[in-house]
Design a protein around this motif. Structure first.
Motif, PDB file in Angstrom:
ATOM      1  N   CYS A 109       0.836  -1.209   0.000  1.00  0.00           N
ATOM      2  CA  CYS A 109       0.000   0.000   0.000  1.00  0.00           C
ATOM      3  C   CYS A 109       0.866   1.253   0.000  1.00  0.00           C
ATOM      4  CB  CYS A 109      -0.939  -0.004   1.206  1.00  0.00           C
ATOM      5  SG  CYS A 109      -2.151  -1.341   1.173  1.00  0.00           S
ATOM      6  N   HIS A 110       1.925   1.259   0.801  1.00  0.00           N
ATOM      7  CA  HIS A 110       2.828   2.408   0.815  1.00  0.00           C
ATOM      8  C   HIS A 110       3.493   2.592  -0.547  1.00  0.00           C
ATOM      9  CE1 HIS A 110       2.549   3.626   4.953  1.00  0.00           C
ATOM     10  NE2 HIS A 110       2.714   2.381   5.341  1.00  0.00           N
ATOM     11  N   GLY A 111       3.811   1.494  -1.204  1.00  0.00           N
ATOM     12  CA  GLY A 111       4.393   1.576  -2.541  1.00  0.00           C
ATOM     13  C   GLY A 111       3.456   2.278  -3.509  1.00  0.00           C
ATOM     14  N   ILE A 112       2.169   1.957  -3.410  1.00  0.00           N
ATOM     15  CA  ILE A 112       1.175   2.605  -4.270  1.00  0.00           C
ATOM     16  C   ILE A 112       1.151   4.106  -3.994  1.00  0.00           C
ATOM     17  CG2 ILE A 112      -1.320   2.841  -4.712  1.00  0.00           C
ATOM     18  CD1 ILE A 112      -0.216   0.303  -5.952  1.00  0.00           C
ATOM     19  N   ILE A 113       1.098   4.473  -2.721  1.00  0.00           N
ATOM     20  CA  ILE A 113       1.041   5.893  -2.347  1.00  0.00           C
ATOM     21  C   ILE A 113       2.287   6.629  -2.843  1.00  0.00           C
ATOM     22  CG2 ILE A 113       1.071   7.498  -0.395  1.00  0.00           C
ATOM     23  CD1 ILE A 113      -0.686   5.374   1.086  1.00  0.00           C
ATOM     24  N   LEU A 114       3.457   6.031  -2.627  1.00  0.00           N
ATOM     25  CA  LEU A 114       4.696   6.683  -3.064  1.00  0.00           C
ATOM     26  C   LEU A 114       4.755   6.818  -4.582  1.00  0.00           C
ATOM     27  CD1 LEU A 114       7.314   5.159  -0.619  1.00  0.00           C
ATOM     28  CD2 LEU A 114       6.484   7.512  -0.705  1.00  0.00           C
ATOM     29  N   SER A 115       4.257   5.824  -5.286  1.00  0.00           N
ATOM     30  CA  SER A 115       4.292   5.922  -6.749  1.00  0.00           C
ATOM     31  C   SER A 115       3.397   7.054  -7.253  1.00  0.00           C
ATOM     32  CB  SER A 115       3.896   4.596  -7.397  1.00  0.00           C
ATOM     33  OG  SER A 115       2.513   4.361  -7.257  1.00  0.00           O
ATOM     34  N   LEU A 116       2.328   7.339  -6.509  1.00  0.00           N
ATOM     35  CA  LEU A 116       1.419   8.411  -6.917  1.00  0.00           C
ATOM     36  C   LEU A 116       1.920   9.791  -6.513  1.00  0.00           C
ATOM     37  CD1 LEU A 116      -1.954   6.663  -6.070  1.00  0.00           C
ATOM     38  CD2 LEU A 116      -0.925   6.988  -8.325  1.00  0.00           C
ATOM     39  N   THR A 117       2.778   9.860  -5.509  1.00  0.00           N
ATOM     40  CA  THR A 117       3.291  11.157  -5.071  1.00  0.00           C
ATOM     41  C   THR A 117       4.665  11.472  -5.666  1.00  0.00           C
ATOM     42  OG1 THR A 117       4.183  10.148  -3.062  1.00  0.00           O
ATOM     43  CG2 THR A 117       2.021  11.182  -2.898  1.00  0.00           C
ATOM     44  N   ARG A 118       5.251  10.559  -6.398  1.00  0.00           N
ATOM     45  CA  ARG A 118       6.593  10.735  -6.944  1.00  0.00           C
ATOM     46  C   ARG A 118       6.699  12.007  -7.797  1.00  0.00           C
ATOM     47  NH1 ARG A 118       9.552   9.324 -11.504  1.00  0.00           N
ATOM     48  NH2 ARG A 118      11.730   8.885 -11.056  1.00  0.00           N
ATOM     49  N   LYS A 119       5.744  12.213  -8.688  1.00  0.00           N
ATOM     50  CA  LYS A 119       5.804  13.389  -9.569  1.00  0.00           C
ATOM     51  C   LYS A 119       5.781  14.686  -8.764  1.00  0.00           C
ATOM     52  CE  LYS A 119       3.754  11.233 -13.611  1.00  0.00           C
ATOM     53  NZ  LYS A 119       2.574  11.130 -14.464  1.00  0.00           N
ATOM     54  N   VAL A 120       4.998  14.687  -7.694  1.00  0.00           N
ATOM     55  CA  VAL A 120       4.931  15.869  -6.829  1.00  0.00           C
ATOM     56  C   VAL A 120       6.271  16.070  -6.131  1.00  0.00           C
ATOM     57  CG1 VAL A 120       3.798  16.878  -4.813  1.00  0.00           C
ATOM     58  CG2 VAL A 120       2.445  15.639  -6.511  1.00  0.00           C
ATOM     59  N   LEU A 121       6.848  14.994  -5.609  1.00  0.00           N
ATOM     60  CA  LEU A 121       8.126  15.100  -4.885  1.00  0.00           C
ATOM     61  C   LEU A 121       9.243  15.621  -5.784  1.00  0.00           C
ATOM     62  CD1 LEU A 121       7.998  11.768  -2.844  1.00  0.00           C
ATOM     63  CD2 LEU A 121       7.481  14.082  -2.035  1.00  0.00           C
ATOM     64  N   LEU A 122       9.201  15.274  -7.044  1.00  0.00           N
ATOM     65  CA  LEU A 122      10.247  15.722  -7.972  1.00  0.00           C
ATOM     66  C   LEU A 122      10.162  17.221  -8.271  1.00  0.00           C
ATOM     67  CD1 LEU A 122      10.304  12.711 -10.447  1.00  0.00           C
ATOM     68  CD2 LEU A 122      12.014  13.306  -8.719  1.00  0.00           C
ATOM     69  N   PHE A 134       8.629  23.457   0.745  1.00  0.00           N
ATOM     70  CA  PHE A 134       7.847  22.668  -0.205  1.00  0.00           C
ATOM     71  C   PHE A 134       7.190  21.460   0.494  1.00  0.00           C
ATOM     72  CE2 PHE A 134       7.475  19.152  -3.209  1.00  0.00           C
ATOM     73  CZ  PHE A 134       6.758  19.733  -4.245  1.00  0.00           C
ATOM     74  N   TYR A 135       8.009  20.699   1.238  1.00  0.00           N
ATOM     75  CA  TYR A 135       7.480  19.489   1.891  1.00  0.00           C
ATOM     76  C   TYR A 135       6.547  19.845   3.053  1.00  0.00           C
ATOM     77  CZ  TYR A 135      10.863  16.953  -0.911  1.00  0.00           C
ATOM     78  OH  TYR A 135      11.577  16.442  -1.961  1.00  0.00           O
ATOM     79  N   SER A 136       6.849  20.921   3.770  1.00  0.00           N
ATOM     80  CA  SER A 136       5.948  21.366   4.847  1.00  0.00           C
ATOM     81  C   SER A 136       4.584  21.742   4.281  1.00  0.00           C
ATOM     82  CB  SER A 136       6.544  22.567   5.583  1.00  0.00           C
ATOM     83  OG  SER A 136       7.698  22.199   6.272  1.00  0.00           O
ATOM     84  N   ASP A 137       4.598  22.472   3.180  1.00  0.00           N
ATOM     85  CA  ASP A 137       3.332  22.844   2.537  1.00  0.00           C
ATOM     86  C   ASP A 137       2.584  21.606   2.046  1.00  0.00           C
ATOM     87  OD1 ASP A 137       3.902  25.476   3.017  1.00  0.00           O
ATOM     88  OD2 ASP A 137       4.501  25.937   0.942  1.00  0.00           O
ATOM     89  N   MET A 138       3.346  20.638   1.556  1.00  0.00           N
ATOM     90  CA  MET A 138       2.718  19.411   1.052  1.00  0.00           C
ATOM     91  C   MET A 138       1.946  18.695   2.153  1.00  0.00           C
ATOM     92  SD  MET A 138       4.742  16.565  -1.126  1.00  0.00           S
ATOM     93  CE  MET A 138       4.405  14.921  -0.610  1.00  0.00           C
ATOM     94  N   VAL A 139       2.533  18.593   3.333  1.00  0.00           N
ATOM     95  CA  VAL A 139       1.864  17.930   4.457  1.00  0.00           C
ATOM     96  C   VAL A 139       0.656  18.744   4.905  1.00  0.00           C
ATOM     97  CG1 VAL A 139       2.106  17.101   6.824  1.00  0.00           C
ATOM     98  CG2 VAL A 139       3.987  16.834   5.229  1.00  0.00           C
ATOM     99  N   GLN A 140       0.806  20.076   4.946  1.00  0.00           N
ATOM    100  CA  GLN A 140      -0.317  20.915   5.369  1.00  0.00           C
ATOM    101  C   GLN A 140      -1.488  20.825   4.387  1.00  0.00           C
ATOM    102  OE1 GLN A 140       0.734  24.881   6.580  1.00  0.00           O
ATOM    103  NE2 GLN A 140       2.545  24.151   7.654  1.00  0.00           N
ATOM    104  N   ASN A 141      -1.177  20.653   3.113  1.00  0.00           N
ATOM    105  CA  ASN A 141      -2.233  20.557   2.098  1.00  0.00           C
ATOM    106  C   ASN A 141      -2.833  19.154   1.992  1.00  0.00           C
ATOM    107  OD1 ASN A 141      -1.984  23.255   1.424  1.00  0.00           O
ATOM    108  ND2 ASN A 141      -0.390  22.836  -0.077  1.00  0.00           N
ATOM    109  N   SER A 142      -2.106  18.170   2.493  1.00  0.00           N
ATOM    110  CA  SER A 142      -2.595  16.792   2.456  1.00  0.00           C
ATOM    111  C   SER A 142      -2.307  16.157   3.818  1.00  0.00           C
ATOM    112  CB  SER A 142      -1.921  16.010   1.326  1.00  0.00           C
ATOM    113  OG  SER A 142      -2.444  14.719   1.262  1.00  0.00           O
TER     114      SER A 142
END
Length: 174
Positions: A109-122, A134-142
């Motif tokens: 399940c974590h693999g699925i989540i990471l694969s979907l967030t990869r483009k955002v992380l890049l 960037f990452y702080s905002d990401m957590v606050q938004n999700s």
């Protein structure tokens, strides 16, 4: 060759493959000195519903898992998201010999989540302060990302502002 009984090796990996536009497959494999196991899940997009699961688990010192395939089928129909570990334990079981199986399903399940967030992380900036923002905002938004991995764990630098804001609002630490 040494007769050292303390020799132990472990290889665990999780991979995610896009089957088609509506389906992802995540596979967690574990091979160590006493274990050979694999768990494979298929997830429907965009709802992230687990549509299929199978696997095997062979351990030299544990009794075989009774009805592993039937236990795994209980997970079909659940959605990949927050609270997965608790849901998986509730559906598969929490006996000692199931601990690794539950962990491997969660890893899929974590693999699925990471694969979907990869483009955002890049998209993170290259400079260190920019990355933190960037990452702080990401957590606050999700908010579902909060405390879901080591990077976003409670007390970490990437969630510091989020925790301070929550404490200011509620008067209690997050």
């Amino acid at each position: 060759m040494s007769n050292n009984i303390l020799i132990f090796s472990m290889n665990r990996n999780t991979s995610v493959e896009k089957i088609n536009d509506q389906m992802l497959e995540s596979v967690c494999r574990l091979t160590d000195t006493v274990t050979n196991a694999e768990i494979r899940i298929r997830v429907k997009m965009p709802d992230l519903e687990i549509s299929a699961i199978d696997g095997f688990f062979h351990h030299t010192y544990f009794e075989p898992v009774d009805n592993l395939q039937a236990r795994l089928q209980h997970v079909v129909g659940t959605r990949v998201g927050a609270g997965m570990l608790k849901i998986i334990k509730g559906l598969i079981g929490s006996d000692d010999n199931l601990e690794q199986v539950v962990y491997m399903v969660e890893e899929c399940c974590h693999g699925i989540i990471l694969s979907l967030t990869r483009k955002v992380l890049l998209k993170a900036p290259d400079d260190e302060p920019g990355k933190v923002r960037f990452y702080s905002d990401m957590v606050q938004n999700s908010i579902r990302l909060y405390d879901r991995c080591a990077a976003f764990a409670k007390g970490g630098p990437l969630v510091r502002e989020l925790e301070a804001a929550a404490e200011k609002t509620t008067g209690a630490p997050r």
